[in-house]
Design a protein around this motif. Structure first.
Motif, PDB file in Angstrom:
ATOM      1  N   GLY A   1       0.767  -1.238   0.000  1.00 27.97           N
ATOM      2  CA  GLY A   1       0.000   0.000   0.000  1.00 27.97           C
ATOM      3  C   GLY A   1       0.794   1.281   0.000  1.00 27.97           C
TER       4      GLY A   1
ATOM      5  N   ASP B   1      -6.632  -0.299  -4.095  1.00 31.59           N
ATOM      6  CA  ASP B   1      -6.382   1.097  -3.738  1.00 31.59           C
ATOM      7  C   ASP B   1      -5.303   1.145  -2.665  1.00 31.59           C
ATOM      8  OD1 ASP B   1      -6.697   3.783  -4.075  1.00 31.59           O
ATOM      9  OD2 ASP B   1      -8.787   3.856  -3.404  1.00 31.59           O
ATOM     10  N   THR B   2      -4.410   2.126  -2.762  1.00 38.10           N
ATOM     11  CA  THR B   2      -3.243   2.185  -1.888  1.00 38.10           C
ATOM     12  C   THR B   2      -3.275   3.441  -1.016  1.00 38.10           C
ATOM     13  OG1 THR B   2      -1.974   3.256  -3.652  1.00 38.10           O
ATOM     14  CG2 THR B   2      -1.873   0.847  -3.533  1.00 38.10           C
TER      15      THR B   2
ATOM     16  N   PHE C   1      -4.449   3.648   1.754  1.00 35.65           N
ATOM     17  CA  PHE C   1      -5.903   3.640   1.893  1.00 35.65           C
ATOM     18  C   PHE C   1      -6.386   4.374   3.138  1.00 35.65           C
ATOM     19  CE2 PHE C   1      -9.971   1.499   2.909  1.00 35.65           C
ATOM     20  CZ  PHE C   1     -10.655   1.799   1.736  1.00 35.65           C
TER      21      PHE C   1
ATOM     22  N   ARG D   1      -9.380   6.986   1.711  1.00 38.87           N
ATOM     23  CA  ARG D   1      -9.891   6.525   0.423  1.00 38.87           C
ATOM     24  C   ARG D   1     -11.043   5.528   0.541  1.00 38.87           C
ATOM     25  NH1 ARG D   1      -4.123   6.511  -2.979  1.00 38.87           N
ATOM     26  NH2 ARG D   1      -4.255   8.751  -3.450  1.00 38.87           N
TER      27      ARG D   1
ATOM     28  N   LEU E   1     -13.365   3.734  -2.834  1.00 40.24           N
ATOM     29  CA  LEU E   1     -13.434   2.296  -3.067  1.00 40.24           C
ATOM     30  C   LEU E   1     -14.871   1.798  -2.939  1.00 40.24           C
ATOM     31  CD1 LEU E   1     -11.636  -0.099  -3.760  1.00 40.24           C
ATOM     32  CD2 LEU E   1     -11.360  -0.524  -1.299  1.00 40.24           C
TER      33      LEU E   1
ATOM     34  N   GLY F   1      -8.386  -2.328  -0.156  1.00 38.57           N
ATOM     35  CA  GLY F   1      -7.727  -1.107   0.287  1.00 38.57           C
ATOM     36  C   GLY F   1      -6.515  -1.438   1.131  1.00 38.57           C
TER      37      GLY F   1
END
Length: 277
Positions: free
Chosen positions: A12, A167-168, A170, A175, A179, A193
Motif C-alpha cells: 500500500g 487502492d493504496t 488507503f 480513500r 473504493l 484497500g
C-alpha cells in the motif's frame, strides 16, 4: 481458463523494506533475476538505483532497473530479453496512469502477462505499481468528494488479475469513499484497500493473504440491495445499502472466487514457513 501460475504481491505504499525483505526471503534466491520497472515515477534513475541497492544489501546479485516513457519505448529487443529472464518484476510507485500510457498494450506488457499466466514468476509493486495490477484501476476521487456521483474515475490497468480494484495509501489518505463508490458501480469487482507498510500476496488469482503491520480493507458490493447511483445527477451524494466490508490483518486470508474471509490455520502457517526455508 486455467489459474495463473504467477504470484502477485502488492504493497500500500510507505516504507517498503518489509516488501523487499519478503521477496528476498520467501520468493527468490540471491541469484534470481529481479527487474525493477520505474515507469510510474518521475525520478527513474534515483528510484531504480535505490531499489537496486536495497535488494543488493540483502544479497541479491542480479538486479536491474528499466525505465519506459515517451523517450524510452518498451519493445526494444534488450528489454524483451531481460523480461524473458526475470523471475521477479517489481513496479515502483509514482503515477499509475504512466504505466497505462507507456507500457500497457506493448509487446513487453504482453510478454509479462504471458509469463505470469504460464510460469512461476512474481509480479510485485508498491503504491502506483500495486494499484495498476488489475484490469481496472482507480486514479481519481478525493476525500468527501468521492461520495459524489462522477467524482471517482477508473481506467484500464495492466490486467495481471481481473475484477479487483486495488487502492493504496488507503487509511492514510481517506480513500474509503472512493473504493465503496467503485465496487458499488461495478459489483463484479472486489475492492482491496491497502494501508501503508501493509500488503497482500495473491496466489492462483484467488487466495489473498496479508503481510505487514497494518490493516487491509476488503469491500464487496455484490450484496448491495439499493443504491441511488443510477438515478441521481453528476455531483449529487450517493446512497448505498448493504455494502459488505471486512478488515484483514496478517494471519488472515480472503478468497476471491467465493468471497469468504477466514483466519489462516496454524497448520497452514507452519507449512508455509517450512516451505519458505
Amino acid at each position: 481458463m486455467q489459474e495463473p501460475k504467477g504470484t502477485l504481491i502488492a504493497l500500500g505504499g510507505g516504507d517498503d523494506d518489509g516488501l523487499i525483505s519478503l521477496i528476498r526471503s520467501e520468493i527468490c534466491s540471491t541469484d534470481s533475476h529481479i527487474e525493477v520497472i520505474t515507469t510510474a515515477t518521475l525520478e527513474p534513475m534515483e528510484s531504480g538505483q535505490a531499489y537496486k541497492e536495497a535488494f543488493e544489501e540483502l544479497g541479491c546479485n542480479s538486479v536491474r532497473f528499466m525505465h519506459i516513457d515517451e523517450e524510452n519505448e518498451p519493445d526494444k529487443p534488450q528489454n524483451l530479453e531481460r523480461i524473458k529472464q526475470a523471475e521477479v518484476i517489481f513496479f515502483t510507485g509514482g503515477n499509475q496512469l504512466r504505466l497505462k500510457e507507456f507500457l500497457a498494450g506493448s509487446k513487453l506488457h504482453h510478454l509479462m502477462q504471458q509469463r505470469f499466466q504460464h510460469e512461476e514468476i512474481t509480479i510485485a509493486g508498491t503504491s502506483a505499481g500495486a494499484a495498476a495490477m488489475s484490469n481496472r484501476m482507480i486514479y481519481e476521487g478525493y476525500g468527501s468528494y468521492s461520495l459524489m456521483k462522477g467524482e471517482v474515475k477508473t481506467t484500464d490497468g495492466l490486467s495481471f488479475i481481473n475484477n479487483l480494484f486495488i487502492d493504496t495509501h488507503f487509511t492514510e489518505r481517506g480513500r474509503f469513499g472512493r473504493l465503496a463508490h467503485a465496487v458499488t458501480k461495478r459489483p463484479e469487482f472486489v475492492g482491496i484497500g491497502l494501508g501503508e507498510e501493509t500488503g497482500i500476496i495473491i496466489k492462483s488469482a484467488n487466495h489473498v493473504e496479508v503481510f505487514g503491520t497494518g490493516v487491509v480493507t476488503i469491500m464487496d458490493g455484490s450484496k448491495v440491495r439499493y443504491t441511488n447511483i443510477p438515478d441521481v445527477k453528476e455531483g449529487d451524494p450517493i446512497a448505498i445499502e448493504n455494502l459488505t466490508m471486512h478488515l484483514l490483518v496478517e494471519g488472515h486470508e480472503y478468497c476471491l472466487t467465493d468471497r469468504t474471509f477466514r483466519p489462516l490455520s496454524q497448520q497452514k502457517r507452519s507449512a508455509d514457513a517450512a516451505t519458505a526455508k
